[in-house]
Structures are given as C-alpha cells and as structure tokens.
Design an enzyme around this catalytic site. Structure first.
Site, PDB file in Angstrom:
ATOM      1  N   HIS A 122       0.849  -1.193   0.000  1.00 38.18           N
ATOM      2  CA  HIS A 122       0.000   0.000   0.000  1.00 38.18           C
ATOM      3  C   HIS A 122       0.883   1.241   0.000  1.00 38.18           C
ATOM      4  O   HIS A 122       1.949   1.235   0.619  1.00 38.18           O
ATOM      5  CB  HIS A 122      -0.927   0.017   1.221  1.00 38.18           C
ATOM      6  CG  HIS A 122      -2.051   0.971   1.070  1.00 38.18           C
ATOM      7  ND1 HIS A 122      -1.963   2.285   1.467  1.00 38.18           N
ATOM      8  CD2 HIS A 122      -3.276   0.819   0.501  1.00 38.18           C
ATOM      9  CE1 HIS A 122      -3.095   2.890   1.177  1.00 38.18           C
ATOM     10  NE2 HIS A 122      -3.908   2.035   0.583  1.00 38.18           N
ATOM     11  N   GLU A 143      -7.788  -5.345  -0.341  1.00 36.03           N
ATOM     12  CA  GLU A 143      -8.304  -6.181  -1.419  1.00 36.03           C
ATOM     13  C   GLU A 143      -8.216  -7.678  -1.125  1.00 36.03           C
ATOM     14  O   GLU A 143      -8.980  -8.458  -1.660  1.00 36.03           O
ATOM     15  CB  GLU A 143      -7.546  -5.897  -2.719  1.00 36.03           C
ATOM     16  CG  GLU A 143      -7.440  -4.433  -3.079  1.00 36.03           C
ATOM     17  CD  GLU A 143      -8.684  -3.904  -3.751  1.00 36.03           C
ATOM     18  OE1 GLU A 143      -9.744  -4.544  -3.600  1.00 36.03           O
ATOM     19  OE2 GLU A 143      -8.597  -2.856  -4.390  1.00 36.03           O
TER      20      GLU A 143
HETATM   21  C1  LIG Z   1      -0.694  -0.653  -3.939  1.00 37.55           C
HETATM   22  C2  LIG Z   1       0.582  -0.325  -4.723  1.00 37.55           C
HETATM   23  C3  LIG Z   1       0.221   0.157  -6.102  1.00 37.55           C
HETATM   24  C4  LIG Z   1       1.368   0.775  -3.974  1.00 37.55           C
HETATM   25  O1  LIG Z   1       2.417   1.121  -4.801  1.00 37.55           O
HETATM   26  P1  LIG Z   1       3.578   2.161  -4.462  1.00 37.55           P
HETATM   27  O2  LIG Z   1       3.336   2.883  -3.212  1.00 37.55           O
HETATM   28  O3  LIG Z   1       3.770   2.973  -5.694  1.00 37.55           O
HETATM   29  O4  LIG Z   1       4.777   1.182  -4.183  1.00 37.55           O
HETATM   30  P2  LIG Z   1       6.034   1.027  -5.085  1.00 37.55           P
HETATM   31  O5  LIG Z   1       5.603   0.689  -6.476  1.00 37.55           O
HETATM   32  O6  LIG Z   1       6.883   2.226  -4.877  1.00 37.55           O
HETATM   33  O7  LIG Z   1       6.712  -0.243  -4.442  1.00 37.55           O
HETATM   34  C5  LIG Z   1       7.778  -0.201  -3.500  1.00 37.55           C
HETATM   35  C6  LIG Z   1       8.530  -1.518  -3.578  1.00 37.55           C
HETATM   36  O8  LIG Z   1       7.702  -2.555  -3.059  1.00 37.55           O
HETATM   37  C7  LIG Z   1       7.460  -3.529  -4.077  1.00 37.55           C
HETATM   38  N1  LIG Z   1       6.054  -3.905  -4.038  1.00 37.55           N
HETATM   39  C8  LIG Z   1       4.995  -3.097  -3.768  1.00 37.55           C
HETATM   40  N2  LIG Z   1       3.867  -3.823  -3.785  1.00 37.55           N
HETATM   41  C9  LIG Z   1       4.214  -5.091  -4.077  1.00 37.55           C
HETATM   42  C10 LIG Z   1       3.469  -6.271  -4.240  1.00 37.55           C
HETATM   43  N3  LIG Z   1       2.160  -6.292  -4.120  1.00 37.55           N
HETATM   44  N4  LIG Z   1       4.140  -7.393  -4.558  1.00 37.55           N
HETATM   45  C11 LIG Z   1       5.479  -7.392  -4.684  1.00 37.55           C
HETATM   46  N5  LIG Z   1       6.242  -6.294  -4.529  1.00 37.55           N
HETATM   47  C12 LIG Z   1       5.608  -5.154  -4.231  1.00 37.55           C
HETATM   48  C13 LIG Z   1       7.773  -2.852  -5.398  1.00 37.55           C
HETATM   49  O9  LIG Z   1       8.175  -3.795  -6.360  1.00 37.55           O
HETATM   50  C14 LIG Z   1       8.894  -1.935  -4.997  1.00 37.55           C
HETATM   51  O10 LIG Z   1      10.074  -2.697  -4.923  1.00 37.55           O
HETATM   52  P3  LIG Z   1      11.477  -2.070  -5.429  1.00 37.55           P
HETATM   53  O11 LIG Z   1      11.803  -1.050  -4.379  1.00 37.55           O
HETATM   54  O12 LIG Z   1      12.383  -3.259  -5.440  1.00 37.55           O
HETATM   55  O13 LIG Z   1      11.228  -1.480  -6.777  1.00 37.55           O
HETATM   56  C15 LIG Z   1       1.472  -1.589  -4.817  1.00 37.55           C
HETATM   57  O14 LIG Z   1       1.797  -2.056  -3.531  1.00 37.55           O
HETATM   58  C16 LIG Z   1       0.847  -2.689  -5.661  1.00 37.55           C
HETATM   59  O15 LIG Z   1       1.018  -2.699  -6.870  1.00 37.55           O
HETATM   60  N6  LIG Z   1       0.146  -3.672  -5.022  1.00 37.55           N
HETATM   61  C17 LIG Z   1      -0.513  -4.720  -5.757  1.00 37.55           C
HETATM   62  C18 LIG Z   1      -1.844  -4.257  -6.301  1.00 37.55           C
HETATM   63  C19 LIG Z   1      -2.903  -4.079  -5.241  1.00 37.55           C
HETATM   64  O16 LIG Z   1      -3.016  -4.869  -4.317  1.00 37.55           O
HETATM   65  N7  LIG Z   1      -3.681  -3.002  -5.387  1.00 37.55           N
HETATM   66  C20 LIG Z   1      -4.744  -2.659  -4.467  1.00 37.55           C
HETATM   67  C21 LIG Z   1      -4.389  -1.438  -3.681  1.00 37.55           C
HETATM   68  S1  LIG Z   1      -5.511  -1.087  -2.377  1.00 37.55           S
END
Ligand SMILES: CC(C)(COP(=O)(O)OP(=O)(O)OC[C@H]1O[C@@H](n2cnc3c(N)ncnc32)[C@H](O)[C@@H]1OP(=O)(O)O)[C@@H](O)C(=O)NCCC(=O)NCCS
Length: 512
Positions: free
Chosen positions: A397, A450
């Site tokens: 998140h 989710e």
């Molecule tokens: C929710 C979300 C978009 C937040 O994204 P964000 O704040 O932009 O986080 P980032 O993209 O900066 O991720 C930070 C790190 O954690 C990792 N990461 C974040 N969520 C992850 C996940 N669900 N699975 C694996 N790795 C994850 C990223 O790969 C990144 O790693 P890195 O530093 O090696 O590149 C992200 O966690 C995600 O894509 N989750 C899966 C989709 C989901 O569940 N969505 C519903 C949201 S309520």
C-alpha cells in the site's frame, strides 16, 4: 536594493520571524504556526537559528502517529541552510532550488533577522514555478499535501484511518452504511429520527430513472462482456446528462447534494441491472423494505440474502467508503475544481478506480489464490512471482507500512463467515508476508484491503466481476462527500510539470 538595481533578500524577507525553541512541544509550535498563518517556524537558541520546523514535518509527525507533545528538537531540520540579507534574490533562489527547501532563514552575523520563502522569491524574481519546484515533488506525489479536508484521513504508520472524527473500523463494526453515509454528507452521525428521515429520502432514489433504464439493455448488449465498471462509467454519464445535471459551479450546496444523493443511491441499482442484463437476466427492482447492503445483494442475486451475508458486505462497504486522498478521490476533486457537473467527477473517479493498482485488485487476489492452488505450491509460486518482478495482488500500500486496518477487519469478518478458502488464504498471507520481507526487505509489504475483500465477497455469493463494482458503489459516497467539500470552497486545481524533453525552441522542420 543592491547598487546595480538588483533586489536583495533584505528587500523581500518577512519579519519578525515566528520562532520556537528546541524544548518546546511540536503541538505548541504548530499552534503558533496556525495562529500566525505561517508554513514554518525557525528554531532558535537565543538570537541564533539552530533549526527549522515546517508543515511537512508536522505531516510526517501526524502520519507516523507520533505524540504531538514530542520535542521540537526531535522533528526539526537542524542547522538549516540560510542566506545573508545582502544576498541577491537570484542567489537565494538558487540556494533554495538546489536543496528543495521552501523557507530559508535570513541570518546576519549569526543572528536571525528574517525569513524568505520560495513564494516570495518567485514573486520577485518571476521565476517559473514549474522549473523551480518540480524536482522537489516526489514521483507519484507521495506524501504531498494538496488540499485541506474535514472528511477523513489515513495514518499510514499507525495503521489507522478515520471518517470525520471517528475510527472507520469502529464505524464498520457498530454502524449501518446509511449512518456512515449521513456522517460523510452531514458531518455528524444521525440521531434515530435523522437516520429514518435520511432513509426515507434516499430509498426512492434507488429506482433507475425511466430514460436511463430503457437504454440499459442496449448498453449491455453493445458492451458484450466488458467489465461492469466500464458500463457504469457510461451509464453515470448518461444519467447526469438525462437528468440535466448542471456545472457544479452554478449550483448551490443543496442542489449539488441532491444530485450526489441521487447518484449514490442509484449506482448499486445500475450495477446490478447491468450485471444481470450482461448475463441474460432481467434486472431486479430495489426492495424498499431492505437496507442498503441487503438490497444490493438482493438486486444482484435475485434473492434476499441472509442477515449474516448482508452484514458482512455492509461492513466491507462501510470500510471502503473513503480513504484519504487516493487516486480516484483526487481525480473527482480535480474534475469538480473545474466547475464540471457531478456526473463528470464521478465518471472520472470510476475511471481511476478501475485500474488494478487502485480498485481493480480483489478479483486478481482470488485469481492468485487459484493459481497457487495448494499450500505446498505457495512458497515456490510466490518466490518466483516476486523474483520475476510481479506484484502480489492484495499486498502493499502507498500509505500503510503496517497492517492495513481494513484488511485486519475483513480478515475477522472472513473468519466469522468461514468457508473453504479462508484457511488457505490465511496460510498464503503468512507465507507471502514472510517472502516479501525476505526478498523486498524494508518495503514493509502486508495485505491491503483487497486480499480479504475477495474472500468475504466470494463467501457472500458476489461474483468476481462484481468485486470492483461493489467497491465503486460505496466509494461513490466518499467521492460525493469530497465533491461537495471541493465545490463549497473551490479553487481550480492546476499543478505544473517539469519539462524534461529536448530543449526548446527548436526550429520547426518544414513538412515533407
Ligand atoms: C498498492 C501499490 C500500487 C502501492 O504502490 P507504491 O506505493 O507505488 O509502491 P512502489 O511501487 O513504490 O513499491 C515499492 C517496492 O515494493 C514492491 N512492491 C509493492 N507492492 C508489491 C506487491 N504487491 N508485490 C510485490 N512487490 C511489491 C515494489 O516492487 C517496490 O520494490 P522495489 O523497491 O524493489 O522497486 C502496490 O503495492 C501494488 O502494486 N500492489 C498490488 C496491487 C494491489 O493490491 N492493489 C490494491 C491497492 S488497495
């Protein structure tokens, strides 16, 4: 003014400077900032500046859930950069731009004599804000405060979020959806009679207006098996147009509230009707005797749900009504800030919500459980996915770096409901959290809303393609509260971007 006519910092600095001492509490310093309407206080030891405490530090403190009675010394930036009063404005600006500060103390012979802000400098030096500020805005606007709201907030490091002044999870555990809807729209929880009056006002609005209703079979037919949320986007647009929604700029609060109530009330009916039509079934009319969640399941599935299922879905719906300045809420507010009509803002919100990184994940989380299949396969499957760079759906998140409180609540709802998928989901959760901690150390990745939302809805008979639409049907209440708030004190939201392409102006080549 310098001899060559250039302006110096002394000409534009503000005085007297609002100050604090290292041993004061952050709360006392924050009160002073508010009273004096300044964005920072300079921390002094006698006449000597030793630090600076800014609004950003207050946001950091709040989001860390830290005690506001902590000392200023623990939250300030020590030994801040400073400028001399005789420095040229452009030199002071260069110093600000280089370090990304917003405020710089002006120091003469070791003594604090004033303060300059980026805004002062830009006004005088007429420097383009986009060029000067872009580099200090984090990607994805993470942590950037873009508005004031009284609707609610999320404290990421504390695992806490609230609607108005109430813990949202507590509301989901103790109140009805209609109560929380009232809270968001009216700013207070209803009394019994206010609740009843609100229900009487809202229930008739669930019925789809005739003009829209007659168009639904054709929309469903043309859209084929498109996602129900895409159809909702189209129908909300049609609804606004056919009911003659006017630009929010031209409406008073009561008129805009009436439109908002209408949209929030009818969205679940639209979604269920579209879903049924897509499956060759007749829409089911709302039942005026049923409360929001029970009626929603009834219109979707064609039979009255058990009280247990209705309550579980209601708790999910309450827990997802609002959640800080998430992407769809921000989108709805940006659109409202242009003065556009409420339907336009809701359609924008639906579009933003439909993305898998926002609301489109719950069915994907269940899909992931299906693909993993057995608990023996969980470790290799999850490891391979993370090593490939895939996202585990239902994990991570932007704001929560501890357990998502919605996930914790929904896990307990799922446990109450039981069912074949629950134990497997809990085992996968545990393994995924461990593997993410090992392969992505320091990222603090846990289940988000989710993951268990999918388990709960599946158990209550909600088909997968209706998971994200169900999220939309509650979030439209949150968007609408934000739309009303934005419209009540509006200023066009129009940020800037840092241009990073080839330097202009290049000669335009003649057409071939
Ligand atoms: C929710 C979300 C978009 C937040 O994204 P964000 O704040 O932009 O986080 P980032 O993209 O900066 O991720 C930070 C790190 O954690 C990792 N990461 C974040 N969520 C992850 C996940 N669900 N699975 C694996 N790795 C994850 C990223 O790969 C990144 O790693 P890195 O530093 O090696 O590149 C992200 O966690 C995600 O894509 N989750 C899966 C989709 C989901 O569940 N969505 C519903 C949201 S309520």
């Amino acid at each position: 003014m310098a001899g060559d006519g250039k302006r110096v910092v002394r000409d534009i600095m503000s005085r007297p400077v609002v100050t604090a001492t290292v041993d004061e509490t952050v709360a006392a310093a924050a009160d002073r900032m508010r009273e004096q309407s300044v964005g920072s206080v300079v921390v002094v030891d006698g006449p000597r500046p030793v630090g600076i405490l800014t609004e950003r530090d207050l946001v950091r403190l709040a989001s860390a859930g830290a005690d506001p009675t902590s000392r200023v010394a623990d939250w300030m930036t020590a030994d801040p950069d400073h400028v001399a009063p005789d420095a040229e404005v452009s030199a002071a600006f260069a110093s600000l731009a280089e370090h990304g500060y917003r405020h710089i103390p002006v120091v003469d012979d070791g003594q604090l004599v004033g303060i300059v802000s980026m805004r002062d400098l830009m006004r005088i030096a007429q420097i383009q804000p986009a060029e000067s500020l872009a580099h200090e805005v984090p990607r994805g606007l993470e942590g950037v405060v873009v508005a004031e709201t009284e609707i609610g907030d999320v404290r990421g490091l504390e695992g806490f979020y609230h609607y108005r002044q109430y813990n949202a999870v507590e509301l989901a555990e103790t109140r009805s959806l209609e109560d929380v809807w009232y809270l968001l729209f009216q700013g207070e929880l209803p009394t019994r009679s206010q609740h009843d009056a609100f229900v009487d006002e809202v229930r008739p609005l669930r019925v789809i207006p005739d003009a829209v209703r007659s168009a639904l079979p054709e929309i469903a037919r043309v859209a084929g098996d498109a996602a129900p949320l895409d159809l909702l986007r189209t129908t909300v647009s049609l609804l606004g147009a056919s009911l003659g929604f006017r630009p929010s700029l031209d409406l008073d609060h009561d008129e805009l509230r009436a439109e908002a109530l209408q949209v929030c009330a009818v969205v679940p009916t639209l979604l269920c009707a579209l879903h049924r039509l897509q499956h060759g079934e007749e829409p089911v009319d709302p039942d005026p005797d049923l409360a929001y969640a029970a009626n929603y399941l009834y219109m979707m599935l064609g039979e009255r749900p058990t009280a247990e299922h209705a309550r579980a879905v209601e708790q999910y719906l309450i827990s997802t009504i609002d959640h800080g300045f998430n992407a769809s809420t921000f989108t709805a507010r940006v659109i409202t800030s242009t003065g556009a009509d409420l339907a336009a803002a809701v359609v924008g919100g639906i579009g933003a919500l439909s993305g898998p990184l926002h609301g489109g994940a719950p069915s994907r989380a269940l899909q992931m459980l299906d693909e993993i299949g057995t608990i023996d396969n969980a470790d290799p499957w999850i490891r391979a996915a993370v090593e490939r760079g895939d996202r585990l759906m239902g994990f991570g998140h932007r704001v929560y770096k501890v357990d998502d409180p919605r996930s914790v609540m929904l896990r307990s709802v799922a446990e109450r409901l039981g069912g074949p998928k629950l134990e497997f989901a809990e085992q996968v959760e545990q393994q995924a959290v461990e593997i993410l901690a090992e392969l992505k150390p320091g990222r603090k990745l846990y289940t988000n809303v989710e993951f268990y939302a999918g388990i709960v809805m599946d158990r209550c008979g909600v088909p997968r393609e209706m998971f994200t639409p169900t999220f939309a049907s509650s979030r439209v209440i949150g968007w609408s509260a934000h739309i009303l708030e934005q419209a009540a004190d509006n200023r066009l939201i129009r940020p800037s971007a840092h241009y990073a392409g080839p330097p202009p102006p290049q000669p335009v080549p003649p057409a071939e």
